[in-house]
Design an enzyme around this catalytic site. Structure first.
Site, PDB file in Angstrom:
ATOM      1  N   ASP A   1      50.607  32.797  71.090  1.00 27.12           N
ATOM      2  CA  ASP A   1      51.089  33.497  72.879  1.00 27.12           C
ATOM      3  C   ASP A   1      50.119  34.663  73.062  1.00 27.12           C
ATOM      4  O   ASP A   1      48.847  34.779  71.964  1.00 27.12           O
ATOM      5  CB  ASP A   1      52.106  35.007  72.726  1.00 27.12           C
ATOM      6  CG  ASP A   1      53.195  34.124  73.770  1.00 27.12           C
ATOM      7  OD1 ASP A   1      52.444  34.065  74.893  1.00 27.12           O
ATOM      8  OD2 ASP A   1      54.445  34.357  74.024  1.00 27.12           O
TER       9      ASP A   1
ATOM     10  N   GLU B   1      50.773  37.916  75.238  1.00 26.34           N
ATOM     11  CA  GLU B   1      50.578  39.019  75.791  1.00 26.34           C
ATOM     12  C   GLU B   1      50.309  40.290  74.557  1.00 26.34           C
ATOM     13  O   GLU B   1      50.480  40.825  74.711  1.00 26.34           O
ATOM     14  CB  GLU B   1      51.768  39.157  76.567  1.00 26.34           C
ATOM     15  CG  GLU B   1      51.791  38.329  77.495  1.00 26.34           C
ATOM     16  CD  GLU B   1      52.414  36.942  77.408  1.00 26.34           C
ATOM     17  OE1 GLU B   1      52.574  36.435  78.817  1.00 26.34           O
ATOM     18  OE2 GLU B   1      52.316  36.114  76.123  1.00 26.34           O
TER      19      GLU B   1
ATOM     20  N   HIS C   1      51.157  29.964  75.389  1.00 28.10           N
ATOM     21  CA  HIS C   1      51.104  30.721  76.525  1.00 28.10           C
ATOM     22  C   HIS C   1      50.581  29.969  77.470  1.00 28.10           C
ATOM     23  O   HIS C   1      49.369  29.329  77.937  1.00 28.10           O
ATOM     24  CB  HIS C   1      49.402  31.620  75.772  1.00 28.10           C
ATOM     25  CG  HIS C   1      49.804  32.369  77.269  1.00 28.10           C
ATOM     26  ND1 HIS C   1      51.127  33.295  77.887  1.00 28.10           N
ATOM     27  CD2 HIS C   1      48.862  32.415  78.181  1.00 28.10           C
ATOM     28  CE1 HIS C   1      50.384  34.600  78.692  1.00 28.10           C
ATOM     29  NE2 HIS C   1      48.993  33.638  79.330  1.00 28.10           N
TER      30      HIS C   1
ATOM     31  N   HIS D   1      55.432  39.004  71.958  1.00 25.32           N
ATOM     32  CA  HIS D   1      55.386  40.047  72.810  1.00 25.32           C
ATOM     33  C   HIS D   1      57.127  40.580  72.878  1.00 25.32           C
ATOM     34  O   HIS D   1      57.248  39.363  72.314  1.00 25.32           O
ATOM     35  CB  HIS D   1      55.229  39.934  74.259  1.00 25.32           C
ATOM     36  CG  HIS D   1      55.720  38.494  74.782  1.00 25.32           C
ATOM     37  ND1 HIS D   1      57.216  38.443  75.583  1.00 25.32           N
ATOM     38  CD2 HIS D   1      55.528  37.249  75.235  1.00 25.32           C
ATOM     39  CE1 HIS D   1      57.445  37.412  75.324  1.00 25.32           C
ATOM     40  NE2 HIS D   1      55.851  36.377  75.758  1.00 25.32           N
TER      41      HIS D   1
ATOM     42  N   HIS E   1      58.955  39.929  77.796  1.00 24.57           N
ATOM     43  CA  HIS E   1      59.830  39.006  79.425  1.00 24.57           C
ATOM     44  C   HIS E   1      60.180  37.875  77.969  1.00 24.57           C
ATOM     45  O   HIS E   1      60.059  37.930  76.988  1.00 24.57           O
ATOM     46  CB  HIS E   1      58.915  38.301  80.451  1.00 24.57           C
ATOM     47  CG  HIS E   1      57.976  37.266  79.700  1.00 24.57           C
ATOM     48  ND1 HIS E   1      56.780  37.793  79.124  1.00 24.57           N
ATOM     49  CD2 HIS E   1      57.790  36.096  79.224  1.00 24.57           C
ATOM     50  CE1 HIS E   1      55.378  36.792  78.489  1.00 24.57           C
ATOM     51  NE2 HIS E   1      56.529  36.059  78.400  1.00 24.57           N
TER      52      HIS E   1
ATOM     53  N   GLU F   1      61.431  35.643  72.423  1.00 19.63           N
ATOM     54  CA  GLU F   1      60.892  34.716  72.249  1.00 19.63           C
ATOM     55  C   GLU F   1      60.785  33.688  70.671  1.00 19.63           C
ATOM     56  O   GLU F   1      60.683  33.100  70.308  1.00 19.63           O
ATOM     57  CB  GLU F   1      59.494  34.263  72.693  1.00 19.63           C
ATOM     58  CG  GLU F   1      59.561  34.170  74.186  1.00 19.63           C
ATOM     59  CD  GLU F   1      58.280  34.020  74.808  1.00 19.63           C
ATOM     60  OE1 GLU F   1      57.318  33.980  74.334  1.00 19.63           O
ATOM     61  OE2 GLU F   1      58.815  34.480  75.292  1.00 19.63           O
TER      62      GLU F   1
END
Length: 275
Positions: free
Chosen positions: A8, A10, A60, A104, A115, A134
């Site tokens: 990812d 972030e 991502h 993240h 998120h 996640e």
């Protein structure tokens, strides 16, 4: 040793704004460079521990954020917008370990850019009553294939958030979130050194790690942004609406539970885009 890397953006050191990790953003090229360097640090750390085969899954956004010809170690690169397994596409039982790179925190936290899959639709996810970002949702796939999750990199929230689902996971904390839009970041060179160090150490102790052991049958609860989204999600077989904007489902198969969750994500996206 065969290693799987789910990437990812972030959670990469230096990334604090959507413009750095969204295609078309003014600082997107900077974000891509920072992410690539951290991925390469993880690859080099894995090779130092004996990894001979590495698959990097670009997980991502549009999932084509890295330059394939610049990946270290001749790693294979899985990219492209639609993947049935999304952030865990390509994982199977032939792998020895999973690495979560640039992850993240979950939506309810103050982690940078926090998120859970879709910030416009999902407010919270709970797996067997425990908040799951996640890392926790994706652990369902690792459990199905019997592969341990060895390392997660990101801010100070990602390690404790992953720990209930990924026993023995190591966290490489490359930044300290101040809010959802600010963080104190390690210098990128220090962040990369830390990632390589933690990956090497974790993989050298791989025999002590176990795959996720989320209790089955697993119950997943999802708080959605609007009641309309909850109504729409309840159209999926096995998904039941339990409150104004909350749905729940239970399954004795972790991979099927993951796929049901992803169906909720994809289905409710239509209402996000129509707002």
């Amino acid at each position: 040793m065969k290693v799987y890397v789910s990437v990812d953006l972030e959670g990469v050191s230096g990334i604090v704004d959507w413009a750095q990790c969204t295609r078309g953003g003014e600082d997107y090229e900077l974000g891509r460079r920072l992410a690539l360097a951290e991925v390469n640090a993880a690859i080099e750390g894995a090779q130092a521990a004996g990894a001979t085969e590495i698959l990097v899954n670009d997980a991502h956004s549009v999932m084509r954020n890295l330059a394939p010809d610049q990946l270290a170690g001749h790693a294979s690169y899985l990219s492209g917008r639609f993947k049935p397994g999304y952030m865990m596409q390509g994982l199977d039982g032939s792998f020895d370990a999973v690495l979560y790179l640039g992850y993240h925190a979950a939506m309810p936290t103050a982690g940078i850019l926090s998120h859970t899959y879709n910030p416009g639709a999902i407010l919270d996810v709970r797996i067997n009553g425990t908040m799951a970002g996640e890392s926790g949702v994706n652990a369902l796939v690792a459990q199905h294939h019997g592969v341990p999750v060895a390392v997660v990199t990101g801010d100070q929230y990602v390690g404790p958030e992953a720990a209930p689902f990924c026993p023995g996971i190591r966290a490489a904390v490359v930044k300290q979130s101040v809010s959802r839009s600010a963080a104190t970041n390690l210098h990128p060179e220090r962040a990369r050194a830390l990632i390589a160090e933690q990956v090497t150490a974790a993989l050298r102790e791989l025999a002590a790690l176990t795959a996720p052991r989320i209790e089955l049958p697993v119950t997943v609860e999802v708080d959605l942004a609007t009641p309309d989204m909850a109504e729409q999600a309840s159209w999926i077989r096995s998904v039941r609406r339990t409150g104004g904007n909350t749905v729940r489902f239970t399954d004795d198969d972790p991979l099927r539970a993951f796929r049901t969750f992803m169906t909720v994500v994809f289905l409710t996206r239509s209402l996000v885009e129509s707002r």
